[in-house]
Design a protein around this motif. Structure first.
Motif, PDB file in Angstrom:
ATOM      1  N   UNK A 169       0.874  -1.176   0.000  1.00 25.88           N
ATOM      2  CA  UNK A 169       0.000   0.000   0.000  1.00 25.88           C
ATOM      3  C   UNK A 169       0.903   1.215   0.000  1.00 25.88           C
ATOM      4  N   UNK A 170       0.801   2.048  -1.097  1.00 28.31           N
ATOM      5  CA  UNK A 170       1.742   3.173  -1.208  1.00 28.31           C
ATOM      6  C   UNK A 170       1.233   4.368  -1.982  1.00 28.31           C
ATOM      7  N   UNK A 171       0.274   5.114  -1.807  1.00 32.07           N
ATOM      8  CA  UNK A 171      -0.946   4.822  -1.058  1.00 32.07           C
ATOM      9  C   UNK A 171      -1.894   3.901  -1.812  1.00 32.07           C
ATOM     10  N   UNK A 172      -1.762   3.794  -3.155  1.00 29.08           N
ATOM     11  CA  UNK A 172      -2.596   2.820  -3.866  1.00 29.08           C
ATOM     12  C   UNK A 172      -2.125   1.416  -3.500  1.00 29.08           C
ATOM     13  N   UNK A 173      -3.009   0.451  -3.683  1.00 28.84           N
ATOM     14  CA  UNK A 173      -2.678  -0.926  -3.347  1.00 28.84           C
ATOM     15  C   UNK A 173      -2.143  -1.633  -4.587  1.00 28.84           C
ATOM     16  N   UNK A 174      -0.902  -2.107  -4.488  1.00 28.51           N
ATOM     17  CA  UNK A 174      -0.231  -2.828  -5.565  1.00 28.51           C
ATOM     18  C   UNK A 174      -0.185  -4.305  -5.188  1.00 28.51           C
ATOM     19  N   UNK A 175      -0.609  -5.155  -6.112  1.00 18.71           N
ATOM     20  CA  UNK A 175      -0.529  -6.593  -5.911  1.00 18.71           C
ATOM     21  C   UNK A 175       0.487  -7.123  -6.914  1.00 18.71           C
ATOM     22  N   UNK A 176       1.519  -7.771  -6.412  1.00 21.52           N
ATOM     23  CA  UNK A 176       2.509  -8.396  -7.282  1.00 21.52           C
ATOM     24  C   UNK A 176       2.220  -9.888  -7.313  1.00 21.52           C
ATOM     25  N   UNK A 177       2.107 -10.426  -8.518  1.00 24.68           N
ATOM     26  CA  UNK A 177       1.779 -11.832  -8.698  1.00 24.68           C
ATOM     27  C   UNK A 177       3.044 -12.670  -8.856  1.00 24.68           C
TER      28      UNK A 177
END
Length: 79
Positions: free
Chosen positions: A24-32
């Motif tokens: 969270x940075x500020x949007x939420x990033x999902x790394x697959x």
């Protein structure tokens, strides 16, 4: 599979088994696990909640049994 929302507002379904980590940075990033990155509207805590619920639900469902398969057990009426 978990339902999430892209920043554009487009809903999509993500295979939660492919999540490597969430930031969270500020949007939420999902790394697959594939190296692909997805940015979503949901908070990191919400992604975590949905991913955990998905993993738990996988083991609560009975295994699929074909309709024509019979175990040989029949229900007996108790009087």
């Amino acid at each position: 599979m978990i339902r999430l929302t892209r920043l554009s507002g487009e809903p999509f379904i993500l295979n939660a088994d492919l999540i490597c980590y969430v930031e969270e940075r500020p949007d939420t990033y999902i790394t697959l696990t594939t190296g692909e990155r997805v940015v979503v509207r949901e908070s990191m805590d919400e992604v975590l909640r949905r991913a955990v619920a998905y993993q738990q639900a996988k083991y609560w469902l009975p295994p699929h049994r074909p309709a024509n398969s019979h175990s040989g057990d029949t229900a007996k009426e108790v009087s």
